[in-house]
Design a protein around this motif. Structure first.
Motif, mmCIF file in Angstrom:
data_model
loop_
_atom_site.group_PDB
_atom_site.id
_atom_site.type_symbol
_atom_site.label_atom_id
_atom_site.label_comp_id
_atom_site.label_asym_id
_atom_site.label_seq_id
_atom_site.Cartn_x
_atom_site.Cartn_y
_atom_site.Cartn_z
ATOM 1 N N THR A 1 1.025 -1.231 -0.283
ATOM 2 C CA THR A 1 -0.204 0.014 0.005
ATOM 3 C C THR A 1 0.952 1.309 -0.122
ATOM 4 O OG1 THR A 1 -0.185 0.063 2.511
ATOM 5 C CG2 THR A 1 -1.797 -1.068 1.381
ATOM 6 N N VAL A 2 0.299 2.574 -0.506
ATOM 7 C CA VAL A 2 0.987 3.757 -0.533
ATOM 8 C C VAL A 2 1.369 4.302 0.826
ATOM 9 C CG1 VAL A 2 0.605 4.050 -2.747
ATOM 10 C CG2 VAL A 2 -0.902 4.985 -1.056
ATOM 11 N N ASN A 3 0.380 3.822 1.861
ATOM 12 C CA ASN A 3 0.676 4.301 3.198
ATOM 13 C C ASN A 3 1.787 3.847 3.939
ATOM 14 O OD1 ASN A 3 -1.122 6.814 3.368
ATOM 15 N ND2 ASN A 3 -2.641 5.610 4.579
ATOM 16 N N THR A 4 1.721 2.615 4.065
ATOM 17 C CA THR A 4 2.509 1.869 4.784
ATOM 18 C C THR A 4 3.565 0.593 4.089
ATOM 19 O OG1 THR A 4 1.222 0.233 5.675
ATOM 20 C CG2 THR A 4 1.067 2.098 7.023
ATOM 21 N N GLY A 5 3.069 0.290 2.815
ATOM 22 C CA GLY A 5 3.635 -0.601 2.205
ATOM 23 C C GLY A 5 3.192 -2.077 2.708
ATOM 24 N N ALA A 6 1.911 -1.971 3.519
ATOM 25 C CA ALA A 6 1.446 -3.541 3.545
ATOM 26 C C ALA A 6 0.989 -4.314 2.429
ATOM 27 C CB ALA A 6 -0.004 -3.078 4.538
ATOM 28 N N GLY B 1 -0.190 -3.449 -7.364
ATOM 29 C CA GLY B 1 1.531 -3.294 -7.075
ATOM 30 C C GLY B 1 2.064 -2.286 -7.601
ATOM 31 N N ALA B 2 1.313 -1.139 -7.768
ATOM 32 C CA ALA B 2 1.927 0.360 -8.470
ATOM 33 C C ALA B 2 3.357 0.445 -7.869
ATOM 34 C CB ALA B 2 0.989 1.235 -8.339
ATOM 35 N N TYR B 3 3.346 0.487 -6.371
ATOM 36 C CA TYR B 3 4.604 1.103 -5.758
ATOM 37 C C TYR B 3 5.541 -0.563 -5.302
ATOM 38 C CZ TYR B 3 6.898 0.930 -1.237
ATOM 39 O OH TYR B 3 7.892 0.682 -0.054
ATOM 40 N N PRO C 1 8.623 -0.935 9.072
ATOM 41 C CA PRO C 1 8.535 -1.126 7.604
ATOM 42 C C PRO C 1 8.390 -2.682 7.231
ATOM 43 C CG PRO C 1 10.234 0.265 8.486
ATOM 44 C CD PRO C 1 9.729 -0.460 9.672
ATOM 45 N N VAL C 2 7.429 -2.898 6.341
ATOM 46 C CA VAL C 2 7.218 -3.845 5.451
ATOM 47 C C VAL C 2 8.410 -4.008 4.362
ATOM 48 C CG1 VAL C 2 5.928 -5.760 4.213
ATOM 49 C CG2 VAL C 2 4.911 -4.365 6.343
ATOM 50 N N VAL D 1 1.270 11.225 11.052
ATOM 51 C CA VAL D 1 2.495 10.671 11.020
ATOM 52 C C VAL D 1 3.318 11.271 9.852
ATOM 53 C CG1 VAL D 1 1.622 8.619 12.309
ATOM 54 C CG2 VAL D 1 1.887 8.763 9.716
ATOM 55 N N LEU D 2 4.725 11.061 9.967
ATOM 56 C CA LEU D 2 5.697 11.344 9.043
ATOM 57 C C LEU D 2 5.973 10.045 8.235
ATOM 58 C CD1 LEU D 2 7.968 13.697 11.229
ATOM 59 C CD2 LEU D 2 6.552 14.451 9.472
ATOM 60 N N ARG D 3 5.906 10.068 6.889
ATOM 61 C CA ARG D 3 6.260 8.986 6.066
ATOM 62 C C ARG D 3 7.305 9.244 5.161
ATOM 63 N NH1 ARG D 3 5.095 8.383 1.175
ATOM 64 N NH2 ARG D 3 4.321 6.256 0.166
ATOM 65 N N ALA D 4 8.335 8.359 5.233
ATOM 66 C CA ALA D 4 9.339 8.335 4.535
ATOM 67 C C ALA D 4 9.334 6.999 3.527
ATOM 68 C CB ALA D 4 10.703 8.126 5.268
ATOM 69 N N CYS D 5 9.487 7.410 2.289
ATOM 70 C CA CYS D 5 9.452 6.055 1.284
ATOM 71 C C CYS D 5 10.674 6.145 0.449
ATOM 72 C CB CYS D 5 8.048 6.229 0.357
ATOM 73 S SG CYS D 5 8.066 5.167 -0.819
ATOM 74 N N ILE D 6 11.398 5.167 0.698
ATOM 75 C CA ILE D 6 12.857 5.083 0.091
ATOM 76 C C ILE D 6 12.828 4.267 -0.856
ATOM 77 C CG2 ILE D 6 15.304 4.515 0.769
ATOM 78 C CD1 ILE D 6 14.451 4.733 3.590
ATOM 79 N N ALA D 7 12.829 4.913 -2.362
ATOM 80 C CA ALA D 7 12.762 4.249 -3.634
ATOM 81 C C ALA D 7 13.429 4.929 -4.617
ATOM 82 C CB ALA D 7 11.378 4.141 -4.173
ATOM 83 N N SER D 8 14.295 5.900 -4.251
ATOM 84 C CA SER D 8 15.080 6.419 -5.291
ATOM 85 C C SER D 8 16.550 6.204 -5.351
ATOM 86 C CB SER D 8 15.061 8.057 -5.237
ATOM 87 O OG SER D 8 15.458 8.982 -6.230
#
Length: 469
Positions: free
Chosen positions: A222-227, A249-251, A378-379, A432-439
């Motif tokens: 999911t885009v919120n938490t990666g669940a 599974g876009a992300y 993190p999942v 909450v603060l949400r960090a998405c590391i994908a770059s």
């Protein structure tokens, strides 16, 4: 300018300074031009006015939304695509472009374990891909000829997805005539995964009320938490109730590349369709979303106006435009084809594994800090946490209200800082603060810097606010 963007990606702030409408109108508005400007003047305008007012997705401190840096080679080749108007329409006119797209969708399906012989169509992004999937599901599972008869006069359709779904699922239900009220939002468990017990009860209730359950949507990140929803169990339910099983599974689907997370995607191979976005974790330029199905006829029967028996008689003449809604569209597959050929799957497997490790590292830094609280372990590569001054005790209504406001303000303050960027979201009524590391440029040092900046902004804002009232 392009060389500068890639050679020094941190030269511009990751988020642009605040701009006024009047300033943008002065730079880019005005009256319809009757006389042309020389290209060098236009380039100067772009460099002086547009770049300072544009976000910087190539910045290594970018850990917001699911934005990623672009691959330089693939980005440069977009100019060629535009110059020759490369487009995957008919085989006779564009055989290379049509074949490249069929190759890319097959490769993507193989990469993530969906299918070794996937069909598909490159879209603008995950939003368009998810709507295509629901359109296909409507044709395949409604139980009547939807294309000819529409929805009027038939049992109402019902689709199912968790409350963590992206908003594009709601918009798709609206645009396809299913209606937002017929999109069933299923509660999630403590790990933000769809609750199977509630889902089953909702399906049974709809059947008893005369609805036709036609589409079940699961999440592969999911885009919120990666669940990741229990995909195998969802596939069982889809089979039991004769529904189309789609996975968004876009992300997250590319995390199936990594050995440490591959088992979480068990059941993905049983999905009827999959949304996956190369312009996210593969770091290709926009636009590169993708819808995958198991059979070309799934898409052809939804969009083509050529009868199936004539499609089959065309032999090698694969006209890609028959498998989607658009006719005039640019080639979106070449940049993905180039990126996969330039770097190879093993490189992307390492990239994903590194991002998974960085998210775990960030979570551990949060755990060790006395003024942060880890909200979601993190999942995949998303870490959700919040700033909590150590003298405050969470749980009290006034404290929670203050913490929500404080963390929102921290997010806004970091935007204007320009050295790093995380986004915010809401989990269990907590901001909450949400960090998405994908770059690909993001390293451990950038993760450390982002948390240090968040801590500094949090402490300063808390000092100014003075605490709950």
């Amino acid at each position: 300018m392009i060389t500068d963007e890639f050679s020094d990606p941190a030269r511009r702030p990751v988020f642009p300074p605040a701009q006024t409408w009047d300033a943008m109108e002065m730079a880019f508005g005005g009256s319809l031009p009757h006389h042309g400007m020389p290209p060098d003047e236009l380039l100067t305008l772009v460099e002086d006015k547009l770049l300072p007012a544009a976000g910087n997705p190539n910045h290594p401190g970018l850990m917001a939304y699911v934005l990623t840096a672009s691959q330089p080679f693939a980005a440069l080749m977009e100019a060629l695509v535009a110059a020759i108007k490369l487009r995957p329409t008919t085989w006779k006119n564009q055989p290379a472009s049509c074949h490249i797209e069929t190759t890319v969708v097959r490769w993507l399906g193989e990469m993530v374990g969906f299918s070794d012989d996937a069909a598909g169509y490159l879209t603008t992004g995950g939003s368009w891909a998810n709507m295509v999937a629901m359109a296909v599901a409507r044709v395949r599972k409604a139980g009547w000829d939807v294309r000819a008869e529409g929805l009027h006069g038939h049992p109402p359709l019902a689709a199912y997805v968790s409350t963590e779904a992206h908003s594009c699922i709601d918009r798709s239900a609206e645009l396809l005539g299913i209606g937002a009220n017929s999109l069933r939002k299923v509660p999630v468990d403590a790990h933000f995964r769809i609750r199977i017990d509630v889902l089953d009860n909702m399906i049974r209730a709809d059947l008893n009320a005369g609805y036709k359950p036609f589409c079940l949507i699961g999440h592969a990140g999911t885009v919120n938490t990666g669940a990741i929803d229990p995909l195998d169990t969802l596939a069982d339910l889809a089979t039991q109730y004769e529904m189309w099983f789609h996975v968004d599974g876009a992300y997250g689907a590319f995390a199936a590349l990594a050995p440490q997370t591959r088992p979480l995607f068990a059941g993905l191979e049983r999905a009827d369709s999959l949304t996956i976005d190369p312009h996210k974790w593969l770091n290709t330029p926009f636009e590169a979303g993708c819808i995958l199905t198991k059979r070309w006829d799934d898409l052809g029967d939804t969009f083509s106006l050529i009868p199936p028996y004539l499609r089959a008689a065309m032999g090698e003449e694969h006209n890609q435009y028959e498998y989607g809604f658009e006719l005039s569209r640019t080639d979106r597959a070449l940049k993905v084809w180039l990126a996969l050929n330039q770097h190879g799957v093993d490189c992307y497997r390492d990239l994903v594994a590194n991002h998974l490790s960085l998210a775990q590292y960030l979570a551990e830094l949060v755990r060790q800090a006395d003024d942060f609280e880890l909200v979601s372990t993190p999942v995949l590569s998303i870490c959700c946490f919040r700033f909590v001054p150590p003298e405050l005790t969470p749980g009290d209504e006034a404290v929670e209200t203050y913490l929500n406001e404080l963390n929102h303000d921290i997010e806004m303050s970091l935007m204007q800082d320009g050295r790093a960027l995380v986004s915010g979201t809401e989990l269990n009524h907590k901001r909450v603060l949400r960090a998405c590391i994908a770059s690909h440029p993001t390293t451990q040092a950038h993760v450390e810097q982002a948390l240090t900046l968040l801590q500094a902004h949090g402490r300063e804002l808390h000092r100014k606010k003075g605490g709950p009232r």
